[in-house]
Write an enzyme that holds these catalytic residues in place. Structure first.
Site, PDB file in Angstrom:
ATOM      1  N   LYS A 125      -4.289   3.295   0.087  1.00 45.66           N
ATOM      2  CA  LYS A 125      -5.395   2.331   0.209  1.00 45.66           C
ATOM      3  C   LYS A 125      -6.011   2.329   1.608  1.00 45.66           C
ATOM      4  O   LYS A 125      -7.234   2.387   1.757  1.00 45.66           O
ATOM      5  CB  LYS A 125      -4.905   0.917  -0.123  1.00 45.66           C
ATOM      6  N   THR A 126      -5.167   2.231   2.621  1.00 43.70           N
ATOM      7  CA  THR A 126      -5.700   2.127   3.978  1.00 43.70           C
ATOM      8  C   THR A 126      -6.451   3.377   4.374  1.00 43.70           C
ATOM      9  O   THR A 126      -7.572   3.316   4.907  1.00 43.70           O
ATOM     10  CB  THR A 126      -4.561   1.848   4.978  1.00 43.70           C
ATOM     11  N   GLU A 169      -9.652  -3.221   1.329  1.00 44.75           N
ATOM     12  CA  GLU A 169      -8.493  -2.850   0.527  1.00 44.75           C
ATOM     13  C   GLU A 169      -8.249  -3.908  -0.543  1.00 44.75           C
ATOM     14  O   GLU A 169      -8.521  -5.091  -0.330  1.00 44.75           O
ATOM     15  CB  GLU A 169      -7.250  -2.725   1.410  1.00 44.75           C
TER      16      GLU A 169
END
Length: 464
Positions: A125-126, A169
């Site tokens: 995600k990051t 996110e």
């Protein structure tokens, strides 16, 4: 206060106080709201780069938590790490003003953007949020962004743009992403994690299905991932685009080869048509997939293919994602956030392909539940590097009801030992690592401190 009551809260208040404003998930939200004209104050207990940046924006910050810190705030925002007996939360309760968890406030913020892009998935995600942010900036889309790690381009985990596009996110932990209201959602992958909450993989898939249903317009989904595709079954009324390695996807990679930057080079394809050549400078096949996700979302948002290629080539990673801290006496030291077996497998596989003489993995197991429930998967992933050093398990929010210890994991991993302090680990690896080796610290907790202790030890030896 119910979510229904909160729906238009930001239309009716002006003053907000953030408890734990220096947190990586809190500071970007505070900065964006401040920029939008809200009066924002905050408190925290530890100095940090985030606090320095928040102050530089003109947001007053008080060190320590005291009831009077909330002043005349009309709502108080807090992180999940803040305990319910916090004096500022108690003061807000006594004043009967809204007390809002960070994830809920992020959801309220996404409502204020016509093009809110949310990046979900068990892994990546990051990095993917950062990739999308960098490509949108390169493509002239001027996005706002809330990123879980520091993006070198920004020297920050936040960006305040002036368009109607926002990137953030979308974390599945305890269903927090169900507070969001994205117009476009990316689903990177779905794996067994946070099983102490979800119980089964089927429940995780069901949660992602709800998240997909909350997305108003477009879903960009990993077409190679069976669980991700299961999550969107029955979803109608939205544009669905898939990405992956197979040419059955809308976006896919052709002519993939490894390049001199330890990354991959490939031709980005869209429905049978070549769009551009992508050259990545970040290592690992997992980053190839992350880049495909980012390219897919950005192309759909109108970024020109050559700008996608430019942005992805310039992307050098985010803080704590295979972050190279330096080379000392011929030994490379790196740090990575990987704390799930799938993440460890991806990072360590990439490390083993980078030509180091030996790879030393220093891993801090993160929570008793994850260690116990995924023990064999951890053992398989940690069997990849040449040498493994384990810390004791980081409890985080748990007690050891699982009766599990790092020594149980070490017994299943060849060439693994357990050391009970960062000082002992530092001394051990500096004594035994040889020129040409890689030492990489891994974990979701404070293991990064050990990485910097190793760096400091090498520097002191060089100075002497």
């Amino acid at each position: 206060m119910s979510n229904c009551d909160l729906y238009d809260l930001l239309d009716h208040i002006q003053k907000l106080h953030f408890v734990g404003i220096g947190g990586s998930g809190m500071s970007p939200i505070a900065e964006i709201l401040h920029n939008k004209g809200f009066t924002v104050t905050g408190s925290d207990t530890n100095e940090s780069e985030n606090l320095n940046r928040v102050r530089s924006c003109g947001i007053p910050v008080t060190m320590g938590h005291k009831a009077e810190n909330i002043g005349d705030a009309e709502a108080v925002v807090y992180t999940a790490a803040v305990k319910q007996d916090n004096p500022e939360l108690l003061a807000a309760s006594e004043k009967n003003i809204p007390i809002i968890e960070r994830a809920v406030m992020l959801g309220l913020l996404t409502r204020r953007y016509e093009n809110a892009i949310a990046v979900a998935g068990t892994h990546g995600k990051t990095t993917t949020t950062a990739m999308i942010t960098q490509v949108l900036i390169t493509g002239g889309k001027d996005p706002s962004a809330v990123i879980g790690g520091r993006l070198p381009l920004l020297h920050s985990n936040a960006r305040i743009g002036h368009s109607q596009t926002m990137v953030c996110e979308a974390c599945e932990y305890v269903d927090t992403f169900l507070h969001l209201h994205p117009s476009l959602s990316v689903i990177l992958n779905i794996d067994g994690d946070h099983l102490e909450y979800f119980g089964t993989i089927e429940n995780i898939i069901a949660s992602f299905h709800k998240f997909a249903g909350l997305t108003s317009k477009t879903l960009v989904v990993n077409g190679d991932d069976e669980n991700s595709m299961a999550a969107i079954e029955g979803i109608t009324g939205k544009t669905i685009l898939t990405f992956g390695m197979g040419d059955n996807n809308d976006y896919y990679a052709e002519n993939v080869r490894q390049n001199d930057h330890y990354g991959y080079t490939y031709t980005l394809m869209y429905q049978g048509k070549a769009l551009t050549e992508i050259v990545l400078t970040v290592p690992g096949k997992h980053n190839l997939m992350n880049s495909l996700a980012a390219a897919s979302a950005c192309h759909f948002c109108g970024v020109a293919p050559e700008k996608i290629a430019e942005g992805l080539h310039a992307f050098t990673g985010v803080h704590r994602r295979f972050e190279i801290l330096g080379k000392f006496n011929g030994v490379t030291v790196a740090d990575d956030f990987a704390h799930h077996p799938t993440e460890l497998r991806a990072t360590l596989s990439a490390a083993m392909q980078m030509g180091f003489s030996k790879v030393w993995a220093v891993f801090q197991p993160h929570t008793y539940s994850r260690t116990a429930l995924l023990m064999d998967d951890f053992a398989e992933a940690l069997s990849i590097p040449d040498r493994v050093i384990l810390t004791e398990i980081l409890a985080v929010r748990e007690t050891n009801t699982y009766n599990v210890y790092s020594r149980d994991l070490a017994a299943k991993v060849p060439n693994a030992i357990v050391l009970d302090s960062f000082e002992k680990i530092t001394d051990y690896v500096v004594e035994h690592a040889q020129p040409g080796d890689l030492i990489i610290t891994l974990g979701g907790g404070n293991i990064y401190r050990c990485a910097y202790e190793i760096v400091d030890k090498y520097k002191s030896l060089t100075a002497n």
